[in-house]
Design a protein around this motif. Structure first.
Motif, PDB file in Angstrom:
ATOM      1  N   ASP A 307      92.205  21.359  16.207  1.00  0.00           N
ATOM      2  CA  ASP A 307      93.415  20.573  16.406  1.00  0.00           C
ATOM      3  C   ASP A 307      93.804  20.559  17.882  1.00  0.00           C
ATOM      4  OD1 ASP A 307      93.516  20.320  13.645  1.00  0.00           O
ATOM      5  OD2 ASP A 307      94.839  22.062  13.409  1.00  0.00           O
ATOM      6  N   THR A 309      96.684  21.114  20.182  1.00  0.00           N
ATOM      7  CA  THR A 309      97.961  21.812  20.051  1.00  0.00           C
ATOM      8  C   THR A 309      98.629  21.976  21.407  1.00  0.00           C
ATOM      9  OG1 THR A 309      96.895  23.974  20.278  1.00  0.00           O
ATOM     10  CG2 THR A 309      97.113  23.086  18.052  1.00  0.00           C
ATOM     11  N   VAL A 316     100.888  21.676  16.403  1.00  0.00           N
ATOM     12  CA  VAL A 316      99.784  20.719  16.338  1.00  0.00           C
ATOM     13  C   VAL A 316     100.269  19.331  16.738  1.00  0.00           C
ATOM     14  CG1 VAL A 316      98.068  19.623  14.859  1.00  0.00           C
ATOM     15  CG2 VAL A 316      98.604  22.044  14.547  1.00  0.00           C
TER      16      VAL A 316
END
Length: 453
Positions: A307, A309, A316
């Motif tokens: 992800d 982030t 996220v």
């Protein structure tokens, strides 16, 4: 493209004169692919792929229409109707193999056509619209091929539809409703099969319409050529017919030898074995992959495993799945902005030594690696390699190409296409006074060298 020296169409009989006056279709053909269309005299066999792509499209439409007469878009019988076509319909096996392998050969021709465009910078002004329409054709081809992959209703058809449509769920808010709308339900079934069959039948005719626009756009500036130098005089061109109709005919003959060899001797070599097993929603294949011609983009999709982030917060911003979807579509959408990324005044890679090195030893090996990695298992070291080559792929177009176009010193271009073919014309040396080492001192934005002032 209009040249004063282009041969004009002249009807010979009373009927052709009447037809030319009422419906000038023969004139249109004559000016599009006949003696009325002057073409650069130095085109090599890399310029055959446009005609071959048109032939592949017609082959797919004709075989597809006949196959549609015997196919039933119903999950209970779809797999059986394919077997019926293979076993009971006269020459059904040949039609099906021609259609299935025709799709693969269509993509082979298109990939060669695209990479020829990359090397010779066919996307540069004044041919930007030709390139943009070509990318649109490629996207339509991908959609058509994916929907066609679902129709046999084998294991890979079902699970491919499940996985690919599932990518839309990565889109925030509208993703899941979009997937349900595409499938007509929560999983591939009759509704999805009917939707995909209808669109698979329709889209080739949409592609044909865009191809007409593509050819129309081509005839405004005229064909590019291996030198990248624009046409300057009558001797730079020859009529499309008979010179290039003969050349394209030879290329088509070679293509047909390869194609018929595949259809008659290796018809299943490019297909996936699991797709010869009827679809079973309760049995997941060990490896779910699309058709081979989607492998590079599938490898890019799977390269995004983490992800995006905010550092040190764990918040996220973009999930890995959405990053993969953005990367997969972005790998094609970046082609739309190529005319504005590559600022080099020279088109042909033959005269761009630094560009040529990055093309042959950077982009080509990267695409070859992505083709391999897209069909490999989603495990190490394949995931890491996919990430490395995906990063280079985007760097090539977004970073390396713009920098090269600014710092590269190209080789001297020939004064004209005729000079590139026949050698220097002494009569043309006079306006080139003041050049250094026999080359022009100025370079125009159209890729041709201008006389020094």
């Amino acid at each position: 493209m209009s040249f004063a020296w282009a041969k004009q169409y002249e009807p010979q009989s009373a009927f052709t004169k009447w037809l030319d006056e009422k419906l000038p279709f023969p004139r249109l053909v004559y000016n599009a692919v006949g003696a009325g269309y002057p073409v650069p005299r130095n085109l090599n066999y890399m310029w055959n792929f446009g005609v071959l792509a048109g032939f592949c499209l017609m082959l797919q439409i004709v075989t597809g229409v006949v196959l549609a007469m015997h196919y039933a878009a119903n999950q209970a019988v779809a797999f059986g109707t394919v077997e019926h076509i293979m076993r009971n319909v006269n020459y059904g096996w040949m039609l099906r193999y021609a259609h299935a392998n025709g799709a693969s050969f269509f993509f082979i021709v298109i990939y060669l056509h695209i990479f020829r465009g990359f090397f010779y910078s066919s996307y540069k002004a004044p041919r930007e619209m030709i390139w943009l329409l070509g990318v649109v054709i490629f996207l339509l081809m991908m959609a058509t091929a994916f929907m066609g992959y679902v129709l046999p209703w084998g294991q890979m058809s079902f699970w491919g539809a499940q996985v690919i449509t599932g990518l839309f769920t990565a889109i925030p808010l509208v993703g899941e409703p979009l997937q349900v709308w595409l499938l007509g339900g929560f999983a591939p079934d009759n509704a999805a099969l009917n939707r995909f069959f209808s669109l698979h039948f329709l889209l080739p005719f949409v592609i044909a319409g865009v191809v007409i626009l593509h050819i129309w756009a081509l005839h405004i500036p005229g064909s590019s050529n291996p030198t990248g130098v624009e046409v300057k005089q009558e001797s730079d061109t020859v009529p499309f017919h008979p010179y290039y109709t003969a050349k394209d005919g030879f290329g088509l003959g070679v293509f047909m030898i390869l194609f018929t060899t595949m259809v008659f001797f290796l018809p299943n070599a490019l297909g996936h074995p699991d797709n010869y097993i009827e679809a079973n929603p309760l049995s997941t294949p060990a490896l779910i992959v699309p058709e081979w011609y989607f492998y590079p983009f599938y490898a890019i999709l799977r390269a995004f495993t983490g992800d995006l982030t905010i550092p040190f917060t764990g918040i996220v911003l973009i999930p890995a799945k959405l990053l993969g979807v953005i990367g997969m579509f972005g790998s094609i959408l970046v082609w739309f902005i190529l005319p504005w990324l590559d600022k080099s005044p020279v088109r042909s890679g033959h005269y761009r030594p630094l560009f040529r090195k990055f093309f042959w030893f950077g982009l080509i090996p990267t695409m070859a690696a992505l083709f391999y990695l897209g069909g490999a298992h989603a495990e190490e070291p394949y995931i890491m390699l996919s990430q490395i080559f995906t990063a280079y792929y985007f760097m090539h177009f977004l970073v390396i190409l713009p920098i090269i176009s600014q710092i590269e010193v190209p080789k001297p271009l020939p004064f004209s296409i005729t000079e590139a073919v026949l050698g220097k014309d002494k009569a043309a040396e006079a306006p080139r006074a003041g050049t250094v080492d026999g080359t022009d001192a100025g370079t125009a934005t159209d890729g041709s060298l201008q006389p020094a002032e």
